[in-house]
Structure formats: C-alpha cells, structure tokens
Write a protein that holds these residues in place. Structure first.
Motif, short mmCIF file in Angstrom:
data_model
loop_
_atom_site.label_atom_id
_atom_site.label_comp_id
_atom_site.label_asym_id
_atom_site.label_seq_id
_atom_site.Cartn_x
_atom_site.Cartn_y
_atom_site.Cartn_z
N LEU A 21 0.83 -1.21 0.00
CA LEU A 21 0.00 0.00 0.00
C LEU A 21 0.86 1.26 0.00
CD1 LEU A 21 -2.78 -1.09 2.52
CD2 LEU A 21 -3.02 -0.79 0.03
N VAL A 22 1.97 1.22 0.73
CA VAL A 22 2.90 2.35 0.73
C VAL A 22 3.49 2.55 -0.67
CG1 VAL A 22 5.13 3.17 1.62
CG2 VAL A 22 3.44 2.21 3.19
N GLY A 23 3.89 1.45 -1.31
CA GLY A 23 4.44 1.53 -2.66
C GLY A 23 3.43 2.08 -3.67
N PHE A 24 2.18 1.61 -3.56
CA PHE A 24 1.12 2.08 -4.46
C PHE A 24 0.89 3.58 -4.26
CE2 PHE A 24 -3.35 2.81 -5.55
CZ PHE A 24 -3.39 2.26 -6.83
N ALA A 25 0.80 3.99 -3.00
CA ALA A 25 0.59 5.42 -2.70
C ALA A 25 1.77 6.26 -3.20
CB ALA A 25 0.39 5.61 -1.20
N GLY A 28 1.47 6.79 -6.89
CA GLY A 28 0.39 7.73 -7.18
C GLY A 28 0.77 9.16 -6.85
N ILE A 29 1.39 9.35 -5.69
CA ILE A 29 1.81 10.69 -5.30
C ILE A 29 2.87 11.22 -6.25
CG2 ILE A 29 3.05 11.97 -3.50
CD1 ILE A 29 1.57 10.07 -1.47
N ASP A 30 3.85 10.39 -6.59
CA ASP A 30 4.91 10.84 -7.49
C ASP A 30 4.36 11.20 -8.86
OD1 ASP A 30 7.72 11.41 -7.92
OD2 ASP A 30 7.72 9.68 -9.27
N LYS A 31 3.41 10.44 -9.34
CA LYS A 31 2.79 10.76 -10.64
C LYS A 31 2.04 12.08 -10.56
CE LYS A 31 1.35 10.10 -14.87
NZ LYS A 31 2.16 9.80 -16.03
N ALA A 32 1.29 12.30 -9.47
CA ALA A 32 0.55 13.56 -9.31
C ALA A 32 1.50 14.75 -9.24
CB ALA A 32 -0.31 13.49 -8.05
N VAL A 33 2.59 14.61 -8.52
CA VAL A 33 3.57 15.68 -8.42
C VAL A 33 4.23 15.92 -9.78
CG1 VAL A 33 5.75 16.39 -7.35
CG2 VAL A 33 3.97 15.36 -5.96
N ALA A 34 4.51 14.86 -10.50
CA ALA A 34 5.15 14.99 -11.82
C ALA A 34 4.24 15.73 -12.79
CB ALA A 34 5.48 13.60 -12.38
N ARG A 35 2.95 15.48 -12.74
CA ARG A 35 2.02 16.12 -13.67
C ARG A 35 1.75 17.57 -13.32
NH1 ARG A 35 -2.99 12.55 -15.10
NH2 ARG A 35 -2.72 13.47 -17.15
N GLY A 58 2.98 -3.11 -4.75
CA GLY A 58 2.39 -1.78 -4.87
C GLY A 58 3.08 -0.93 -5.91
N ILE A 59 4.39 -1.06 -6.01
CA ILE A 59 5.15 -0.32 -7.03
C ILE A 59 4.71 -0.77 -8.42
CG2 ILE A 59 7.45 0.02 -8.04
CD1 ILE A 59 7.18 1.57 -5.43
N ILE A 60 4.60 -2.07 -8.62
CA ILE A 60 4.22 -2.61 -9.93
C ILE A 60 2.77 -2.25 -10.26
CG2 ILE A 60 3.85 -4.74 -11.24
CD1 ILE A 60 6.25 -5.91 -9.56
N VAL A 61 1.86 -2.48 -9.33
CA VAL A 61 0.45 -2.16 -9.57
C VAL A 61 0.27 -0.66 -9.75
CG1 VAL A 61 -1.88 -2.24 -8.58
CG2 VAL A 61 -0.38 -4.23 -8.42
N GLY A 62 0.97 0.14 -8.95
CA GLY A 62 0.89 1.60 -9.08
C GLY A 62 1.42 2.08 -10.41
N ALA A 63 2.48 1.46 -10.90
CA ALA A 63 3.03 1.85 -12.21
C ALA A 63 2.00 1.63 -13.31
CB ALA A 63 4.30 1.06 -12.50
N VAL A 64 1.31 0.50 -13.25
CA VAL A 64 0.29 0.20 -14.26
C VAL A 64 -0.93 1.10 -14.08
CG1 VAL A 64 -1.27 -1.60 -15.11
CG2 VAL A 64 1.10 -2.18 -14.53
N ALA A 65 -1.39 1.24 -12.85
CA ALA A 65 -2.61 2.02 -12.59
C ALA A 65 -2.44 3.49 -12.93
CB ALA A 65 -3.02 1.88 -11.12
N PHE A 66 -1.26 4.04 -12.63
CA PHE A 66 -1.03 5.46 -12.85
C PHE A 66 -0.24 5.75 -14.13
CE2 PHE A 66 -1.23 4.99 -8.12
CZ PHE A 66 -2.47 5.59 -7.96
#
Length: 99
Positions: A21-25, A28-35, A58-66
């Motif tokens: 969950l930490v990895g997923f978050a 997501g946060i890094d993508k939001a900041v990047a955009r 979480g890192i893998i799922v987050g990469a795909v989701a975001f």
C-alpha cells in the motif's frame, strides 16, 4: 516471540500488504507531483527501497494504474531484483519449500 514466529506466513503477508500500500501510494503521489509540478518528486532510490522492503507489488500495480515509469526501462531492474530476493527469502524461511 522467536524470530521464526515473526517470519510466519500471516506476518509476512501482512508486511507485504502494508508495504505494498505504501508503494502504491508513493507511485500515485509521485505521478501527481510529476504532472502538476507541485514540488519535489519522490526519488527513484526511495521507490526502489520501498520495493526492496516489500512494497514491490504496490510499485508494480501503481506503475500500471497510474501509467507511471512504465516506459522507463532503467527503473525496473532494481524492482525485479527486489521480487527475486523476496521469493528467495520466502523459500529459505519455509525450509526450501514453496509456501
């Protein structure tokens, strides 16, 4: 509590859930900041450490989701190494058998 009790399957799964969950978050946060250019990004090193301590799912799922870091090939080898190390740890903790 003995070290082997700490490394029980339920404890390991709980740890992987929390760090996942930490990895997923983090993705997501890094993508939001990047955009949005809000501020400082989360470093790749931090994302790699998150994967290494168990947040690789979480890192893998987050990469795909975001759609984050999916085309950045140099990001993925440390994540793959983290997955391999966790598989080896689980294998060794359970006496050479796949749990």
């Amino acid at each position: 509590m003995s070290p082997t009790a700490l490394l029980s399957v339920p404890n390991i799964l709980l740890w992987l859930l929390v760090t996942g969950l930490v990895g997923f978050a983090a993705m997501g946060i890094d993508k939001a900041v990047a955009r949005s250019n809000w501020g400082d990004r989360i470093s790749e090193r931090t994302l790699w450490v998150t994967a290494l301590i168990g947040g690789f799912v979480g890192i893998i799922v987050g990469a795909v989701a975001f759609h984050h870091k999916t085309s950045k090939g140099e990001f993925w080898p440390p994540v793959v190494i983290a997955v391999i190390l966790w598989i080896l740890l689980l294998f060794l903790v359970h006496g050479g058998t796949i749990p």
